[in-house]
Scaffold this active site. Structure first.
Site, PDB file in Angstrom:
ATOM      1  N   GLU A  92      62.855  25.915  72.358  1.00  0.00           N
ATOM      2  CA  GLU A  92      62.079  24.881  73.073  1.00  0.00           C
ATOM      3  C   GLU A  92      62.885  23.594  73.177  1.00  0.00           C
ATOM      4  O   GLU A  92      62.877  22.914  74.206  1.00  0.00           O
ATOM      5  CB  GLU A  92      60.756  24.652  72.333  1.00  0.00           C
ATOM      6  CG  GLU A  92      59.871  23.574  72.924  1.00  0.00           C
ATOM      7  CD  GLU A  92      58.764  23.159  71.966  1.00  0.00           C
ATOM      8  OE1 GLU A  92      58.468  21.954  71.884  1.00  0.00           O
ATOM      9  OE2 GLU A  92      58.195  24.043  71.291  1.00  0.00           O
ATOM     10  N   HIS A  93      63.611  23.259  72.111  1.00  0.00           N
ATOM     11  CA  HIS A  93      64.456  22.061  72.113  1.00  0.00           C
ATOM     12  C   HIS A  93      65.672  22.231  73.010  1.00  0.00           C
ATOM     13  O   HIS A  93      66.139  21.269  73.620  1.00  0.00           O
ATOM     14  CB  HIS A  93      64.910  21.739  70.685  1.00  0.00           C
ATOM     15  CG  HIS A  93      63.883  21.002  69.891  1.00  0.00           C
ATOM     16  ND1 HIS A  93      63.915  19.649  69.701  1.00  0.00           N
ATOM     17  CD2 HIS A  93      62.764  21.439  69.268  1.00  0.00           C
ATOM     18  CE1 HIS A  93      62.875  19.281  68.989  1.00  0.00           C
ATOM     19  NE2 HIS A  93      62.159  20.354  68.709  1.00  0.00           N
ATOM     20  N   GLU A 169      62.617  16.554  62.845  1.00  0.00           N
ATOM     21  CA  GLU A 169      61.223  16.845  63.199  1.00  0.00           C
ATOM     22  C   GLU A 169      60.505  17.527  62.053  1.00  0.00           C
ATOM     23  O   GLU A 169      59.338  17.249  61.791  1.00  0.00           O
ATOM     24  CB  GLU A 169      61.162  17.725  64.461  1.00  0.00           C
ATOM     25  CG  GLU A 169      61.108  16.923  65.737  1.00  0.00           C
ATOM     26  CD  GLU A 169      60.595  17.741  66.910  1.00  0.00           C
ATOM     27  OE1 GLU A 169      59.588  18.457  66.772  1.00  0.00           O
ATOM     28  OE2 GLU A 169      61.222  17.642  67.978  1.00  0.00           O
TER      29      GLU A 169
END
Length: 478
Positions: A92-93, A169
């Site tokens: 996703e990143h 994160e």
């Protein structure tokens, strides 16, 4: 040539859409000139087409000047192993760090020049990449999404850079105690199974995942039959199908060596996990039993049961006049800072529970009254409770679909979960069909005398022993 076409929606709804009826037009203009029942009948239909490679294309035309289009994929942390847990989140990143055709700067410029918003999320069973843009820019949006999903560059230098971002994160998420608590709840409730893994994965995996791990994940899971191209807003379905054929017809539907990933069955375990930290100001507690799967017929009575329990926050007005009995008790007895009933449903199981945040001296009382609320659902729920719950649930379902992005998300998840979009009119009919007897029977089936899973974070010394919590899951009645 599309292999199949399916339309979701009533005949009346289609007729209204064709005739541009005043009902539909007033809905689109945001006027409150129609009844709730009329608005359900006049809701736009959801159209569904399946391409030859198995990829599904679904859309709802609402007439907005903007639209949201995205790709929903049946892939998430549940499809990962202990070794590659976190690969989906890492991907996703990487998604927006450039494609083989557009480097990161060029990709960002393309999105910015359209005034669009490109985003993504990963959950335990789903991954989504979506873009909100002007309706006229739909072709460009679909093209960019196809590149992001099919041609992500996965540059080694970018992977190393994003490794640091992902680790930061993970560190930040540790400060979100609600997420920590609910992740711990999954870890203990589904211990030893893939559903117990967190979406973000452990930091050890974030440090060791390689480019090959990410490539293997894409090759294993990003297959056409597990994808839905969903759109809502000012979109034309025929145009969307044409764009899907142009950009996604090359997505493979074959697995290497016919090694089709199959979800391993999940086992619920009644258990408890505590992460005690007396330095924290408040305790975060979650208690849950095994719930229904997304496609289970029991899902509506359980949603209604949660609606009856409701939610509460210190910022709420109303005080002792709140409709939820547990919320009134929370105010009168100063039981907690907030609570919410939740139901996380998955393809073959679910978690039905209550999450609350309270002072360390109120844990035992709040746990007692939470379980008492469950017992009331199983034994003494009334007509007035159910009527109130129905109204709250209907308002919640309609309120969640406010805008093209929530609509698009709802369409994508429904097609993956049910194979079709369930219209609001059908939800409304299923809610109306629920009786107090059904609520009592279904809640007894899932809650009464069942072993709960408990997770606690913070100053949780006063949390009752698990044996006491288990013994409060039934009443001795004569």
């Amino acid at each position: 040539m599309a292999a199949s076409v399916c339309r979701v929606g009533s005949t009346v709804g289609r007729a209204l859409a064709k005739t541009r009826s005043p009902i539909l037009l007033s809905l689109r203009r945001g006027r409150a000139s129609v009844s709730y029942a009329q608005s359900l009948v006049g809701a736009p239909e959801t159209r569904l087409t399946t391409l030859d490679n198995g990829l599904k294309v679904a859309s709802e035309e609402t007439g907005h000047a903007t639209c949201t289009v995205g790709l929903w994929i049946s892939a998430g942390s549940r499809y990962e192993s202990e070794k590659n847990n976190g690969a989906g989140f890492f991907l996703e990143h990487m998604a927006f760090k450039g494609t083989k055709k557009h480097p990161q700067t060029a990709l960002e410029q393309q999105v910015e020049s359209m005034g669009a918003h490109l985003s993504a999320y990963t959950s335990r069973e789903h991954t989504a990449y979506y873009m909100k843009t002007l309706a006229k820019d739909l072709p460009k949006a679909v093209e960019l999404l196809s590149e992001v999903v099919q041609s992500c560059s996965l540059n080694e230098a970018e992977i190393e850079q994003q490794r640091g971002v992902v680790l930061r994160e993970l560190e930040e998420v540790e400060g979100n105690l609600q997420e920590v608590c609910l992740d711990l709840l999954h870890a203990t409730a589904f211990q030893g199974t893939a559903l117990g893994q967190s979406v973000l994965g452990p930091s050890s995996n974030a440090r060791t995942l390689t480019r090959q791990d990410l490539v293997d994940y894409i090759n294993s899971h990003y297959k056409a039959p597990r994808m839905v191209l969903s759109a809502a807003g000012g979109v034309n379905h025929e145009e969307l199908v044409g764009l899907a054929k142009s950009h996604f017809s090359g997505v493979s539907f074959e697995y290497e060596g016919d090694a089709i990933p199959v979800l391993s069955p999940c086992r619920f375990t009644g258990s408890e996990i505590r992460m005690r930290d007396d330095a924290l100001p408040l305790a975060h507690i979650a208690v849950a039993v095994e719930g229904a799967s997304a496609a289970s017929p029991d899902i509506v009575p359980l949603m209604l049961a949660n609606s009856i329990i409701g939610s509460y926050d210190l910022t709420y007005g109303g005080g002792k006049h709140l409709s939820s009995r547990l919320a009134r008790l929370a105010v009168e007895e100063n039981l907690c800072h907030s609570f919410q009933a939740f139901h996380s449903s998955y393809s073959d199981t679910g978690l039905l529970g209550i999450y609350f945040v309270c002072d360390k001296h109120q844990i035992e009382d709040m746990m007692h009254w939470s379980q008492n609320a469950w017992m009331n659902l199983c034994t003494t729920v009334t007509e007035s409770d159910v009527a109130r719950g129905k109204n709250a649930l209907k308002a919640s379902l309609v309120g969640q679909l406010n805008g093209t992005t929530p609509l698009c998300d709802d369409i994508g998840r429904h097609i993956l979960n049910y194979g079709r979009r369930i219209p609001l009119a059908e939800w409304d009919a299923r809610i109306d069909a629920v009786t107090p007897r059904m609520v009592r029977d279904i809640c007894s089936k899932y809650i009464y005398d069942k072993c709960p899973a408990v997770a606690a974070v913070g100053p949780c010394e006063q949390l009752p022993d698990y044996n006491r919590t288990r013994s409060a899951m039934y009443w001795l009645r004569f």
